[in-house]
Design a protein around this motif. Sequence first.
Motif, PDB file in Angstrom:
ATOM      1  N   ALA A 201       0.845  -1.202   0.000  1.00  0.00           N
ATOM      2  CA  ALA A 201       0.000   0.000   0.000  1.00  0.00           C
ATOM      3  C   ALA A 201       0.873   1.242   0.000  1.00  0.00           C
ATOM      4  O   ALA A 201       2.035   1.209   0.426  1.00  0.00           O
ATOM      5  N   ARG A 202       0.300   2.336  -0.473  1.00  0.00           N
ATOM      6  CA  ARG A 202       0.992   3.615  -0.450  1.00  0.00           C
ATOM      7  C   ARG A 202       0.285   4.548   0.521  1.00  0.00           C
ATOM      8  O   ARG A 202      -0.926   4.412   0.769  1.00  0.00           O
ATOM      9  N   ILE A 203       1.016   5.498   1.067  1.00  0.00           N
ATOM     10  CA  ILE A 203       0.441   6.461   1.998  1.00  0.00           C
ATOM     11  C   ILE A 203      -0.231   7.585   1.209  1.00  0.00           C
ATOM     12  O   ILE A 203       0.392   8.201   0.342  1.00  0.00           O
ATOM     13  N   VAL A 204      -1.496   7.832   1.494  1.00  0.00           N
ATOM     14  CA  VAL A 204      -2.251   8.899   0.845  1.00  0.00           C
ATOM     15  C   VAL A 204      -2.135  10.192   1.636  1.00  0.00           C
ATOM     16  O   VAL A 204      -1.954  11.273   1.089  1.00  0.00           O
ATOM     17  N   SER A 205      -2.234  10.078   2.952  1.00  0.00           N
ATOM     18  CA  SER A 205      -2.077  11.244   3.826  1.00  0.00           C
ATOM     19  C   SER A 205      -1.489  10.792   5.150  1.00  0.00           C
ATOM     20  O   SER A 205      -1.544   9.614   5.499  1.00  0.00           O
ATOM     21  N   GLY A 206      -0.912  11.707   5.890  1.00  0.00           N
ATOM     22  CA  GLY A 206      -0.212  11.333   7.119  1.00  0.00           C
ATOM     23  C   GLY A 206       1.189  10.881   6.749  1.00  0.00           C
ATOM     24  O   GLY A 206       1.847  11.475   5.904  1.00  0.00           O
ATOM     25  N   GLY A 207       1.644   9.822   7.353  1.00  0.00           N
ATOM     26  CA  GLY A 207       2.947   9.295   6.957  1.00  0.00           C
ATOM     27  C   GLY A 207       3.779   8.710   8.076  1.00  0.00           C
ATOM     28  O   GLY A 207       4.822   8.114   7.820  1.00  0.00           O
TER      29      GLY A 207
END
Length: 234
Positions: A201-207
């Motif tokens: 998965a990839r990070i959309v927001s935050g991190g």
Amino acid sequence: QNTNRFVLMERAEVDQLIDEKAFEAVAAGGDISDRLREFEGADYLIHGELTNFYLDDKKSNVTYLDRTETTVNRVADGVFRIADVHSGRMLSAEKVSIREKVDDYEDANQIVGDLIDGFTTRAVAAIVSRLYPIKVLAMGQDGILYLNRGADGNVAEGDRFNLMRPGEEMIDPDTGRSFGRAETDVGLIEVVDVEATRARARIVSGGDARTGDVLRTAERAPPPAPPAVMQPAW
């Protein structure tokens, strides 16, 4: 069995044990929930009930074509309950439902088989997710997160999850019962690749992702808007 997270007992063995425990409870004038705690070597007892399973076909006349069109929907509803054998407490009672339109109605047996497969896949995914929540396994240097669930957990490309950080365990001061752990929302991720037992998965927001963070289902990303079509003014 294929998730490699459980050692399963055959249904016939479980039914026999339940009958014995129920007889003992009645004979002793007690409650069967107390007897369930005596299942040696078992952690959970899962009971499932199929409440609806049918094909719904509707015929309608097609205007101006002098023919009849058949629309078929397949329906399956069921409820499963998970009991903790050690405490006798019910952990979960959830419903699994399928309402799908059938495009090709040539082979009824195939349609029923697909419905069975779809229902059991969703039920197993819900059970596994309840007992073993989807978590972050590791973070790659490219910012990609590796998850401990894939197709075996009904995870699909494009699914979005809220990334939650487990905190302090919440204990009821009156009963001593645990209500799980407090969770802090630390971001939003989207699945980009799915394998049999894991996903990326990839990070959309935050991190601020960490190993052990728990994933909770979020809404899927909306589909892209269709391109605008120029219409003539006449």
